[in-house]
Design an enzyme around this catalytic site. Structure first.
Site, mmCIF file in Angstrom:
data_model
loop_
_atom_site.group_PDB
_atom_site.id
_atom_site.type_symbol
_atom_site.label_atom_id
_atom_site.label_comp_id
_atom_site.label_asym_id
_atom_site.label_seq_id
_atom_site.Cartn_x
_atom_site.Cartn_y
_atom_site.Cartn_z
ATOM 1 N N PRO A 2 0.791 -1.104 0.046
ATOM 2 C CA PRO A 2 -0.015 -0.036 -0.165
ATOM 3 C C PRO A 2 0.872 1.392 -0.005
ATOM 4 O O PRO A 2 1.872 1.387 0.757
ATOM 5 C CB PRO A 2 -0.985 -0.064 1.311
ATOM 6 C CG PRO A 2 -0.703 -1.269 1.900
ATOM 7 C CD PRO A 2 0.657 -1.962 1.354
ATOM 8 N N GLU A 3 0.587 2.112 -0.813
ATOM 9 C CA GLU A 3 1.179 3.486 -1.004
ATOM 10 C C GLU A 3 0.159 4.591 -1.083
ATOM 11 O O GLU A 3 -0.977 4.234 -0.776
ATOM 12 C CB GLU A 3 2.252 3.681 -1.857
ATOM 13 C CG GLU A 3 3.215 2.568 -1.932
ATOM 14 C CD GLU A 3 4.430 2.618 -2.728
ATOM 15 O OE1 GLU A 3 4.742 3.593 -3.254
ATOM 16 O OE2 GLU A 3 5.216 1.646 -3.078
ATOM 17 N N LYS A 51 0.061 8.295 3.692
ATOM 18 C CA LYS A 51 -0.262 6.837 3.748
ATOM 19 C C LYS A 51 -1.339 6.553 4.916
ATOM 20 O O LYS A 51 -1.490 5.185 5.384
ATOM 21 C CB LYS A 51 0.894 5.954 3.734
ATOM 22 C CG LYS A 51 1.900 5.909 2.428
ATOM 23 C CD LYS A 51 2.837 5.024 2.501
ATOM 24 C CE LYS A 51 4.144 5.423 2.677
ATOM 25 N NZ LYS A 51 5.211 4.551 2.510
ATOM 26 N N ASN A 168 7.717 2.268 -1.355
ATOM 27 C CA ASN A 168 8.944 1.461 -1.881
ATOM 28 C C ASN A 168 8.768 1.443 -3.581
ATOM 29 O O ASN A 168 9.814 1.592 -4.189
ATOM 30 C CB ASN A 168 9.303 -0.092 -1.319
ATOM 31 C CG ASN A 168 10.461 -0.342 -1.277
ATOM 32 O OD1 ASN A 168 11.535 0.869 -1.183
ATOM 33 N ND2 ASN A 168 11.028 -1.279 -1.043
ATOM 34 N N ARG A 259 13.715 -1.864 2.396
ATOM 35 C CA ARG A 259 14.997 -1.144 1.819
ATOM 36 C C ARG A 259 15.419 -1.435 0.203
ATOM 37 O O ARG A 259 16.279 -0.841 -0.120
ATOM 38 C CB ARG A 259 16.232 -2.089 2.842
ATOM 39 C CG ARG A 259 15.923 -1.682 4.148
ATOM 40 C CD ARG A 259 17.145 -2.449 4.823
ATOM 41 N NE ARG A 259 17.447 -3.678 4.725
ATOM 42 C CZ ARG A 259 17.401 -4.481 5.745
ATOM 43 N NH1 ARG A 259 16.945 -4.399 7.090
ATOM 44 N NH2 ARG A 259 17.714 -5.824 5.237
#
Ligand SMILES: [Zn+2]
Length: 269
Positions: A2-3, A51, A168, A259
């Protein structure tokens, strides 16, 4: 994952079902709020801020963050009051809000709080401009990004104090489309305004899509240029794509999936 686009879409669905409706029952399945009862209150609106998903009742707000696995579902209730069949396991439900017509269920929410308006403001005060929000300000986003000029653009884009809503997947795609290596310091990005415009565009075009896509055509081929495609050929130049981890301490503490960043060593410099 989810973004900002996902949260925007889920907020719109929840708003459509709940706004102006009174809750018959509320059920918070987290210890801190187990005794909170919002029955009898009407939902004013449901909005996304970066978010964060905010269900506002006026004097109180249910704030949630989806993190990795979270989602909200809205189910129509039948007129006979029968039990609604959920599409996720019941033990993952964290919040259930019922009106006469609908049941809204938050599953696997990474964060769930019931806040006063003052607590809500404090909780969200750090957030930068939101490309999907009414107060979007590209110049302010640039100013915030440039406040830490030696930081890599790949890390800076993920920092919600700069732009709220980029996660990400989008940061990899934004850097690819801008032709910039994620490790390049913000101050050395040749056209930072373009990076910001791309961030806004990608969030905007995906905010109402059920399947996120950055390549322009959701029906044709992979939905992303680089994200999740490490070691596969670049769709533009054929070079083998790379994946890497950016080395800031704060990211080392983040979940592994947060990451990893993907890029094309030949299209990006
Ligand atoms: Zn390439």
């Amino acid at each position: 994952m989810p973004e900002g686009d996902t949260v925007f879409r889920q907020a719109a669905v929840l708003h459509g079902a709940l706004a102006g409706r009174e809750l018959l029952t509320s059920d918070f399945r987290v210890p801190a709020y187990a005794t909170v009862d919002l029955s009898g209150r009407a939902v004013e609106r449901v909005i996304a801020r970066g978010k964060h998903l905010l269900i506002e009742f006026g004097d109180v707000t249910v704030q949630s963050h989806l993190k990795m696995e979270g989602t909200w579902h809205v189910y129509a209730r039948d007129s006979h009051g029968g039990r609604v069949q959920w599409r996720r396991p019941a033990h993952t439900a964290r919040c259930v809000l019922r009106t006469a017509q609908h049941e809204a269920v938050g599953f696997s929410l990474g964060e769930l709080h019931v806040l006063t308006p003052a607590e809500e403001r404090e909780k969200l005060a750090h957030l930068g401009p939101d490309p999907l929000g009414p107060d979007w300000d590209a110049d302010e986003a640039a100013r915030r990004l440039l406040a830490s000029p030696r930081r890599s653009i790949g890390v800076a884009l993920l920092d919600q104090r700069n732009l709220a809503g980029v996660g990400n997947v989008f940061r990899s795609e934004i850097c690819f489309l801008a032709g910039v290596l994620p490790s390049r310091p913000v101050a050395d990005v040749p056209d930072l305004a373009r990076v910001i415009r791309l961030s806004e565009k990608l969030l905007q075009v995906n905010r109402l899509r059920s399947r996120r896509c950055t390549t322009g055509d959701p029906a044709a081929g992979p939905p992303y240029w680089v994200y999740g495609r490490g070691s596969r050929p670049c769709m533009r130049c054929g070079t083998r794509l790379s994946r890497g981890e950016l080395g800031e301490a704060e990211l080392r503490r983040a979940a592994v999936a947060d990451r990893v960043i993907y890029f094309c060593p030949s299209c990006q410099s």
